[in-house]
Design a protein around this motif. Structure first.
Motif, PDB file in Angstrom:
ATOM      1  N   PHE A  95       0.830  -1.202   0.000  1.00  0.00           N
ATOM      2  CA  PHE A  95       0.000   0.000   0.000  1.00  0.00           C
ATOM      3  C   PHE A  95       0.871   1.262   0.000  1.00  0.00           C
ATOM      4  N   GLY A  96       2.076   1.121  -0.525  1.00  0.00           N
ATOM      5  CA  GLY A  96       2.972   2.255  -0.670  1.00  0.00           C
ATOM      6  C   GLY A  96       3.456   2.830   0.642  1.00  0.00           C
ATOM      7  N   GLY A  97       3.442   2.016   1.702  1.00  0.00           N
ATOM      8  CA  GLY A  97       3.856   2.519   3.008  1.00  0.00           C
ATOM      9  C   GLY A  97       2.931   3.601   3.525  1.00  0.00           C
ATOM     10  N   SER A  98       1.635   3.503   3.181  1.00  0.00           N
ATOM     11  CA  SER A  98       0.669   4.552   3.521  1.00  0.00           C
ATOM     12  C   SER A  98      -0.546   3.966   4.244  1.00  0.00           C
ATOM     13  N   LEU A  99      -0.787   4.414   5.461  1.00  0.00           N
ATOM     14  CA  LEU A  99      -1.998   3.999   6.185  1.00  0.00           C
ATOM     15  C   LEU A  99      -3.245   4.557   5.515  1.00  0.00           C
ATOM     16  N   TYR A 100      -3.102   5.729   4.899  1.00  0.00           N
ATOM     17  CA  TYR A 100      -4.235   6.308   4.176  1.00  0.00           C
ATOM     18  C   TYR A 100      -4.691   5.368   3.063  1.00  0.00           C
ATOM     19  N   LYS A 101      -3.739   4.885   2.265  1.00  0.00           N
ATOM     20  CA  LYS A 101      -4.098   3.964   1.184  1.00  0.00           C
ATOM     21  C   LYS A 101      -4.623   2.648   1.736  1.00  0.00           C
ATOM     22  N   MET A 102      -4.035   2.191   2.823  1.00  0.00           N
ATOM     23  CA  MET A 102      -4.504   0.947   3.430  1.00  0.00           C
ATOM     24  C   MET A 102      -5.928   1.099   3.951  1.00  0.00           C
TER      25      MET A 102
ATOM     26  N   MET B   1     -14.651   9.447   5.262  1.00  0.00           N
ATOM     27  CA  MET B   1     -15.291   9.545   3.956  1.00  0.00           C
ATOM     28  C   MET B   1     -14.290   9.445   2.809  1.00  0.00           C
ATOM     29  N   GLN B   2     -13.014   9.625   3.115  1.00  0.00           N
ATOM     30  CA  GLN B   2     -11.989   9.492   2.078  1.00  0.00           C
ATOM     31  C   GLN B   2     -11.979   8.095   1.470  1.00  0.00           C
ATOM     32  N   SER B   3     -12.362   7.097   2.252  1.00  0.00           N
ATOM     33  CA  SER B   3     -12.237   5.710   1.794  1.00  0.00           C
ATOM     34  C   SER B   3     -13.486   5.197   1.077  1.00  0.00           C
ATOM     35  N   TYR B   4     -14.540   6.026   0.989  1.00  0.00           N
ATOM     36  CA  TYR B   4     -15.776   5.567   0.362  1.00  0.00           C
ATOM     37  C   TYR B   4     -15.629   5.547  -1.166  1.00  0.00           C
ATOM     38  N   PRO B   5     -16.033   4.450  -1.827  1.00  0.00           N
ATOM     39  CA  PRO B   5     -15.916   4.371  -3.282  1.00  0.00           C
ATOM     40  C   PRO B   5     -17.011   5.130  -4.017  1.00  0.00           C
ATOM     41  N   GLN B   6     -18.072   5.519  -3.295  1.00  0.00           N
ATOM     42  CA  GLN B   6     -19.164   6.279  -3.887  1.00  0.00           C
ATOM     43  C   GLN B   6     -19.291   7.617  -3.167  1.00  0.00           C
ATOM     44  N   GLU B   7     -19.988   8.557  -3.803  1.00  0.00           N
ATOM     45  CA  GLU B   7     -20.258   9.825  -3.141  1.00  0.00           C
ATOM     46  C   GLU B   7     -21.298   9.621  -2.048  1.00  0.00           C
ATOM     47  N   ILE B   8     -20.999  10.142  -0.869  1.00  0.00           N
ATOM     48  CA  ILE B   8     -21.895  10.077   0.275  1.00  0.00           C
ATOM     49  C   ILE B   8     -22.136  11.498   0.763  1.00  0.00           C
ATOM     50  N   VAL B   9     -23.379  11.820   1.081  1.00  0.00           N
ATOM     51  CA  VAL B   9     -23.694  13.116   1.664  1.00  0.00           C
ATOM     52  C   VAL B   9     -23.924  12.921   3.162  1.00  0.00           C
ATOM     53  N   ARG B  10     -23.181  13.671   3.960  1.00  0.00           N
ATOM     54  CA  ARG B  10     -23.288  13.592   5.424  1.00  0.00           C
ATOM     55  C   ARG B  10     -23.770  14.933   5.960  1.00  0.00           C
TER      56      ARG B  10
ATOM     57  N   ASN C 156     -18.126  13.531  -0.111  1.00  0.00           N
ATOM     58  CA  ASN C 156     -16.804  13.132  -0.592  1.00  0.00           C
ATOM     59  C   ASN C 156     -16.748  13.071  -2.108  1.00  0.00           C
ATOM     60  N   HIS C 157     -15.553  13.263  -2.625  1.00  0.00           N
ATOM     61  CA  HIS C 157     -15.259  13.025  -4.032  1.00  0.00           C
ATOM     62  C   HIS C 157     -14.307  11.828  -4.095  1.00  0.00           C
TER      63      HIS C 157
ATOM     64  N   GLN D 124      -8.630  14.118  -1.040  1.00  0.00           N
ATOM     65  CA  GLN D 124      -7.334  13.959  -0.374  1.00  0.00           C
ATOM     66  C   GLN D 124      -7.065  15.151   0.534  1.00  0.00           C
ATOM     67  N   THR D 125      -7.600  16.316   0.136  1.00  0.00           N
ATOM     68  CA  THR D 125      -7.650  17.479   1.021  1.00  0.00           C
ATOM     69  C   THR D 125      -9.132  17.859   1.133  1.00  0.00           C
ATOM     70  N   PHE D 126      -9.439  19.133   1.309  1.00  0.00           N
ATOM     71  CA  PHE D 126     -10.838  19.537   1.438  1.00  0.00           C
ATOM     72  C   PHE D 126     -11.070  20.863   0.733  1.00  0.00           C
ATOM     73  N   TYR D 127     -12.344  21.161   0.525  1.00  0.00           N
ATOM     74  CA  TYR D 127     -12.743  22.427  -0.074  1.00  0.00           C
ATOM     75  C   TYR D 127     -13.938  22.949   0.705  1.00  0.00           C
ATOM     76  N   SER D 128     -13.818  24.141   1.282  1.00  0.00           N
ATOM     77  CA  SER D 128     -14.912  24.780   2.003  1.00  0.00           C
ATOM     78  C   SER D 128     -15.618  25.754   1.075  1.00  0.00           C
ATOM     79  N   LEU D 129     -16.884  25.454   0.772  1.00  0.00           N
ATOM     80  CA  LEU D 129     -17.622  26.367  -0.091  1.00  0.00           C
ATOM     81  C   LEU D 129     -17.893  27.687   0.612  1.00  0.00           C
ATOM     82  N   ARG D 130     -17.989  27.672   1.927  1.00  0.00           N
ATOM     83  CA  ARG D 130     -18.193  28.931   2.660  1.00  0.00           C
ATOM     84  C   ARG D 130     -16.991  29.857   2.477  1.00  0.00           C
TER      85      ARG D 130
END
Length: 225
Positions: free
Chosen positions: A49-56, A113-122, A170-171, A208-214
């Protein structure tokens, strides 16, 4: 491997902070596979997993299952540990910032939410003092579309007597840049909330990062932006 050099023994002697990530994984795996000891196995797994817990953390059961020698018990143990880590981050974020006053903290709260394969609205629900009282995923879409509707978002808010909400989705691509649909949805939710007396405080897109529309999307028209 001499027992005095094992990761469990090292943890007991030096504390968990002294262990490398692969050594912590080795403790979860407990035993090696395919003639390799547990440390070799854990290092090989982590490197896949490339030495990455995020990817794991984004890996599914089937992803783990494709790794030769990794049985169901080891996979379930790894997935449970990764899920606990996500929940810890979420809980810690609310303890440190009960009002989620920054999009950075909303991002931390929704890091799973980074790990979700589909878009989820929370929807994150806020009380009269703007403290978080809970959250709920209200819709699940395809890889490209969340198909959220204001009635689904505000139904839960009304049931919980919320005076404010924060929207997050999420995207799966990892790019948090909003689409035209994201902007239009935000306008629609903000306007509906004004009619109901439930303020939309932000809409944060998780990648991977975030975007605040506000903060960044001037056309939505928050008063303090």
């Amino acid at each position: 491997m001499p027992i005095e050099y094992g990761p469990r023994e090292k943890l007991l002697k030096e504390g968990s902070e002294a262990l490398e990530t692969s050594e912590l994984i080795a403790i979860l795996l407990r035993t090696g596979t395919n003639g390799k000891d547990v440390l070799e196995t854990s290092k090989e797994l982590f490197n896949k997993f490339g030495g990455s817990l995020y990817k794991m953390s984004r890996a599914t059961f089937d992803d783990f299952k494709s790794i030769k020698g990794l049985g169901d018990v080891k996979i379930v143990t790894l997935m449970a540990a990764l899920e606990l880590a996500k929940r810890l981050v979420k809980e810690e974020t609310v303890i440190l910032d009960p009002k989620l006053t920054s999009p950075e903290n909303v991002f931390q709260y929704c890091i799973d939410m980074q790990s979700y394969p589909q878009e989820i609205v929370r929807v994150i629900f806020l009380d009269t003092k703007l403290k978080v009282i809970g959250s709920k995923d209200v819709s699940k879409g395809t890889i490209n579309s969340s198909m959220a509707h204001p009635r689904d978002i505000f139904r839960e808010a009304i049931l919980r007597s919320s005076t404010g909400i924060i929207l997050a989705h999420n995207h799966p691509s990892g790019d948090p840049t909003p689409s035209k649909d994201d902007i239009e949805l935000t306008k629609k939710i903000k306007k509906a909330g004004e009619l109901l007396g439930i303020n939309l405080h932000d809409h944060v897109i998780i990648g991977q990062t975030f975007y605040s529309l506000r903060q960044k999307c001037k056309e939505i028209g928050w008063d303090d932006v």
